[in-house]
Scaffold this motif. Sequence first.
Motif, PDB file in Angstrom:
ATOM      1  N   UNK A 231      62.195  38.364  64.048  1.00 23.57           N
ATOM      2  CA  UNK A 231      62.070  39.794  64.335  1.00 23.57           C
ATOM      3  C   UNK A 231      61.233  40.444  63.244  1.00 23.57           C
ATOM      4  N   UNK A 232      60.309  41.294  63.643  1.00 21.26           N
ATOM      5  CA  UNK A 232      59.510  42.007  62.639  1.00 21.26           C
ATOM      6  C   UNK A 232      60.409  42.914  61.797  1.00 21.26           C
ATOM      7  N   UNK A 233      59.948  43.247  60.615  1.00 18.96           N
ATOM      8  CA  UNK A 233      60.634  44.231  59.796  1.00 18.96           C
ATOM      9  C   UNK A 233      60.497  45.589  60.462  1.00 18.96           C
ATOM     10  N   UNK A 234      61.615  46.243  60.705  1.00 20.15           N
ATOM     11  CA  UNK A 234      61.579  47.501  61.441  1.00 20.15           C
ATOM     12  C   UNK A 234      61.092  48.643  60.550  1.00 20.15           C
ATOM     13  N   UNK A 235      60.332  49.573  61.120  1.00 26.79           N
ATOM     14  CA  UNK A 235      59.870  50.728  60.344  1.00 26.79           C
ATOM     15  C   UNK A 235      60.976  51.751  60.154  1.00 26.79           C
ATOM     16  N   UNK A 236      60.844  52.565  59.126  1.00 25.53           N
ATOM     17  CA  UNK A 236      61.777  53.673  58.922  1.00 25.53           C
ATOM     18  C   UNK A 236      61.645  54.711  60.022  1.00 25.53           C
ATOM     19  N   UNK A 237      60.425  54.881  60.523  1.00 25.19           N
ATOM     20  CA  UNK A 237      60.144  55.859  61.569  1.00 25.19           C
ATOM     21  C   UNK A 237      59.160  55.255  62.552  1.00 25.19           C
ATOM     22  N   UNK A 238      58.983  55.935  63.678  1.00 27.04           N
ATOM     23  CA  UNK A 238      57.967  55.541  64.654  1.00 27.04           C
ATOM     24  C   UNK A 238      58.112  54.068  65.075  1.00 27.04           C
ATOM     25  N   UNK A 239      59.295  53.729  65.598  1.00 25.98           N
ATOM     26  CA  UNK A 239      59.538  52.383  66.125  1.00 25.98           C
ATOM     27  C   UNK A 239      58.520  52.092  67.225  1.00 25.98           C
ATOM     28  N   UNK A 240      57.975  50.874  67.265  1.00 30.93           N
ATOM     29  CA  UNK A 240      56.988  50.560  68.312  1.00 30.93           C
ATOM     30  C   UNK A 240      57.506  50.875  69.708  1.00 30.93           C
ATOM     31  N   UNK A 241      56.699  51.563  70.465  1.00 31.32           N
ATOM     32  CA  UNK A 241      57.086  51.951  71.822  1.00 31.32           C
ATOM     33  C   UNK A 241      57.132  50.706  72.713  1.00 31.32           C
ATOM     34  N   UNK A 242      58.248  50.473  73.408  1.00 27.91           N
ATOM     35  CA  UNK A 242      58.358  49.280  74.271  1.00 27.91           C
ATOM     36  C   UNK A 242      57.237  49.181  75.305  1.00 27.91           C
ATOM     37  N   UNK A 243      56.762  50.322  75.796  1.00 24.69           N
ATOM     38  CA  UNK A 243      55.688  50.292  76.790  1.00 24.69           C
ATOM     39  C   UNK A 243      54.403  49.738  76.184  1.00 24.69           C
ATOM     40  N   UNK A 244      54.137  50.073  74.925  1.00 22.87           N
ATOM     41  CA  UNK A 244      52.933  49.554  74.266  1.00 22.87           C
ATOM     42  C   UNK A 244      53.071  48.054  74.007  1.00 22.87           C
ATOM     43  N   UNK A 245      54.263  47.638  73.594  1.00 24.65           N
ATOM     44  CA  UNK A 245      54.513  46.215  73.342  1.00 24.65           C
ATOM     45  C   UNK A 245      54.303  45.420  74.629  1.00 24.65           C
ATOM     46  N   UNK A 246      54.831  45.932  75.723  1.00 26.14           N
ATOM     47  CA  UNK A 246      54.691  45.246  77.009  1.00 26.14           C
ATOM     48  C   UNK A 246      53.227  45.140  77.416  1.00 26.14           C
ATOM     49  N   UNK A 247      52.465  46.204  77.202  1.00 27.01           N
ATOM     50  CA  UNK A 247      51.043  46.179  77.544  1.00 27.01           C
ATOM     51  C   UNK A 247      50.300  45.128  76.726  1.00 27.01           C
ATOM     52  N   UNK A 248      50.612  45.052  75.435  1.00 19.90           N
ATOM     53  CA  UNK A 248      49.934  44.051  74.609  1.00 19.90           C
ATOM     54  C   UNK A 248      50.263  42.645  75.094  1.00 19.90           C
ATOM     55  N   UNK A 249      51.513  42.405  75.375  1.00 20.71           N
ATOM     56  CA  UNK A 249      51.935  41.067  75.811  1.00 20.71           C
ATOM     57  C   UNK A 249      51.303  40.692  77.157  1.00 20.71           C
TER      58      UNK A 249
END
Length: 261
Positions: A231-249
């Motif tokens: 699992x990536x190290x999570x950010x303090x703010x602005x968690x990656x948007x699941x929709x963007x992650x899905x698009x990249x994949x």
Amino acid sequence: MATSKNWTKAQLKLAFHLYCQLPFGKLHKTNPEVIRLATLIGRTPSAVAMKLVNFASLDPAITSTGRKGLAGASNLDREVWVEFHADWEGLAIECEMLRRDLDPSPTMDEADELFTSEDFTGETRTVVMEQRIKQHFFRRAVLSSYGGRCCMSGVAEPRLLIASHIVPWSKDKQNRLNPSNGLCLSAIHDRAFDQGLITLSDDLKVIVSDELKRRNDQFIRTVFLPLEGGVITMPDRFIPDPAFISRHRNEAFIDNRKAIG
């Protein structure tokens, strides 16, 4: 900027602009950037720091971890929050111009170099200036959210870090500056992610492409293969948007591109 009891919308925009670019642990009254903004807008560093923590109370990435920020965010605070999320590019430019109206003196920021550059003139200079301002804002917002460390490798040398877009700059104009469309990656991890050699699952675990796994390359086996399933190290703010992650994949990851092709 005249001081009054109530914050103006312009002051709140400048405060939120700064909130996006400071690490969560540096939203305090002794931070030089907080002091500088306070001086520009005629408020105390304590008042600015308090406003930054008010914004933190609206941030799902903060509240979802049990941190609460500071209660008392106003309706106008919420309005500014919503406006930024609807138009990151426009408001990043607007806030930089507001700041420069209050303090035209140059700083060390990358974007400021454009104001003294003799390489560009007229319309071209304006376009390039705005582009640099946008890039500068996105980089600071993303890197500060991840504590200045690559979220896959832990590399913390600033000169090796990239504010990497999840959905490429050219593919989604509305979210070009959205920090939730960003990952802090080292230059080599950024290149691998951009080329679709690695991607993320919905639960933010690293997926390494079959192409990399087949490579008989010691560097790849040492640097990339151990990332699989982590699992990536999570950010303090602005968690990656699941929709963007899905698009990249689905659109960028090389294994899926081959399957579609």
